[in-house]
Design a protein around this motif. Sequence first.
Motif, PDB file in Angstrom:
ATOM      1  N   LEU A 175       8.574   7.673   3.338  1.00 37.49           N
ATOM      2  CA  LEU A 175       9.007   6.455   2.659  1.00 37.49           C
ATOM      3  C   LEU A 175      10.452   6.195   3.078  1.00 37.49           C
ATOM      4  O   LEU A 175      11.368   6.896   2.659  1.00 37.49           O
ATOM      5  CB  LEU A 175       8.905   6.603   1.131  1.00 37.49           C
ATOM      6  N   LEU A 209       0.147   0.839  -9.159  1.00 40.45           N
ATOM      7  CA  LEU A 209       0.145   2.254  -8.802  1.00 40.45           C
ATOM      8  C   LEU A 209      -0.735   3.046  -9.751  1.00 40.45           C
ATOM      9  O   LEU A 209      -1.512   3.917  -9.321  1.00 40.45           O
ATOM     10  CB  LEU A 209       1.580   2.801  -8.825  1.00 40.45           C
ATOM     11  N   ASP A 258       0.838  -1.195   0.000  1.00 39.88           N
ATOM     12  CA  ASP A 258       0.000   0.000   0.000  1.00 39.88           C
ATOM     13  C   ASP A 258       0.871   1.243   0.000  1.00 39.88           C
ATOM     14  O   ASP A 258       1.891   1.297   0.698  1.00 39.88           O
ATOM     15  CB  ASP A 258      -0.910   0.023   1.232  1.00 39.88           C
ATOM     16  N   LEU A 259       0.467   2.253  -0.759  1.00 38.05           N
ATOM     17  CA  LEU A 259       1.231   3.491  -0.859  1.00 38.05           C
ATOM     18  C   LEU A 259       0.261   4.660  -0.897  1.00 38.05           C
ATOM     19  O   LEU A 259      -0.563   4.766  -1.809  1.00 38.05           O
ATOM     20  CB  LEU A 259       2.095   3.477  -2.128  1.00 38.05           C
ATOM     21  N   HIS A 260       0.345   5.519   0.130  1.00 35.01           N
ATOM     22  CA  HIS A 260      -0.545   6.671   0.199  1.00 35.01           C
ATOM     23  C   HIS A 260       0.133   7.886  -0.430  1.00 35.01           C
ATOM     24  O   HIS A 260       1.152   8.372   0.068  1.00 35.01           O
ATOM     25  CB  HIS A 260      -0.897   6.995   1.651  1.00 35.01           C
ATOM     26  N   LEU A 261      -0.424   8.363  -1.545  1.00 33.86           N
ATOM     27  CA  LEU A 261       0.078   9.548  -2.237  1.00 33.86           C
ATOM     28  C   LEU A 261      -1.094  10.413  -2.657  1.00 33.86           C
ATOM     29  O   LEU A 261      -2.162   9.903  -3.005  1.00 33.86           O
ATOM     30  CB  LEU A 261       0.885   9.153  -3.485  1.00 33.86           C
ATOM     31  N   LEU A 280       6.057  11.679  -4.883  1.00 34.34           N
ATOM     32  CA  LEU A 280       7.014  10.645  -4.499  1.00 34.34           C
ATOM     33  C   LEU A 280       8.284  11.249  -3.906  1.00 34.34           C
ATOM     34  O   LEU A 280       8.799  10.779  -2.884  1.00 34.34           O
ATOM     35  CB  LEU A 280       7.378   9.793  -5.718  1.00 34.34           C
ATOM     36  N   THR A 326      12.159   0.735   1.445  1.00 37.49           N
ATOM     37  CA  THR A 326      10.734   0.468   1.234  1.00 37.49           C
ATOM     38  C   THR A 326      10.496   0.048  -0.224  1.00 37.49           C
ATOM     39  O   THR A 326      10.914   0.742  -1.143  1.00 37.49           O
ATOM     40  CB  THR A 326       9.888   1.706   1.559  1.00 37.49           C
ATOM     41  N   LEU A 362       8.281  -0.309  -3.424  1.00 43.50           N
ATOM     42  CA  LEU A 362       7.125   0.391  -3.976  1.00 43.50           C
ATOM     43  C   LEU A 362       6.266  -0.555  -4.800  1.00 43.50           C
ATOM     44  O   LEU A 362       6.747  -1.568  -5.324  1.00 43.50           O
ATOM     45  CB  LEU A 362       7.592   1.563  -4.835  1.00 43.50           C
TER      46      LEU A 362
END
Length: 457
Positions: A39, A51, A11-14, A30, A43, A45
């Motif tokens: 980040l 994405l 999971d990546l919150h952007l 990013l 880590t 991605l």
Amino acid sequence: MDDFWSGVGVDLHLEPDVAAGRRAGLERALRDAVREGRLAPGTRLPATRRLAAELGVSRGTAKAAYDQLVAEGYLTARQGSGTEVALLPATSLEAPEGAARARPPRLDLRPGSPDVGSFPAAAWLRALRRAVATAPSSAYGYGDPRGRIELRTALSGYLGRARGVIAPPERIVITSGYVQGLALLTRVLGGGVVAMEDPGLPFHRDVVRRGGGTVVPLPVDERGARAAELADGGARAAVVTPAHQYPTGVTLHPRRRRALTDWARAHGALIVEDDYDGEFRYDRQPVGALQGMAPGHVAYLGTASKTLGPALRLGWMVLPPHLVDAVTDAKLHTDHHTEVIGQLALAEMITGHAYDRHVRACRLRYRRRRDQLLDRLGASRSVRGIAAGLHALVEVADEAETVARAQALGLAVGRLGDHWHTPGVDRPQGLVVGYGTPRERAYPEALEVLGRVLEGT
């Protein structure tokens, strides 16, 4: 390969700002996440396909953004390993420019900690496995603020036979350590005047003050706390360490014990007994807890911090009957209850007697360390508090000068002067030496350096 990485599910919150374009907004989001530390280096991605789907952009836009940050050094990409955050050079975010970084001491003889290297990892793991294997499903939900009945029952038996404490399970409350117990009692008492040993630990005085209490000194001499001075002080409670006073190391004299409990009965006051390293007695059997003399007026506090390790955050209170409900309610509204799995594991260790075996082994180890300390310092040096516990008080003529010599040689020790309620030039001076703190292999060198410090060489 992308199909493989999309299955990883990272999971990546952007939140890209697309005002300047989707690609530029994604690159900036990013880049900022890496710079700000959201980040962390290493880590991994998510794959570009995943994405792109999550952000509603094309896969080409996601790939172009990754490629740009790889070129700038913010990310790394290796065939078969996916894309990861790169390790960046240190920036001003890590510490203010010019700020001094405190170096840990090379050798540590400060008091307050056991030898954490002796933690019984194998025994704890066995107990943990048994606890998890046999725990009912209800153990994983919200529980009794007083703690698991398994641990309270185990402690009831252990404290009775090992410390002389009258401890029915219904009067035991499990805490996250001594500090929480002291804070809960202060809160339940509603502040007021609390007598605390002088010298004593400043942090504990701060805990009482933050809870609304007014701290007054209770002088300590070679027989322990001077209980007679409580008679006209108006204190609602007295906090004492009868088995092995911190930091002087004296044991409360039997007459002082009686005077203290007589005061509590006559004034309807509370004695808070901190059973600081009470299990570790070297000249005879450990002195029994004060609580057994007046269970209706003593709140007994103990922990696993010195026997097992502070990291477990497991402590307990044995309370007078009239305080149980109020403390339980305060505990409920503080953190609901202490972590459960550790409670179950400790209960397993106690009922299986692994805890007793570990305490006995530690007692032998620390006695050897105490003896090594005495051998190195010799008969000419005045050392107090050596009959029990994990620390000793070494008298010195000039505390500040001695500590400075120790620091110059990379040795950390405790200062008696830090423990007085009101420091003064006429106070006795000394070093508080914790012989439980160093790892086994470092202890001989620490003693050698301490000897040189005290000899002035």
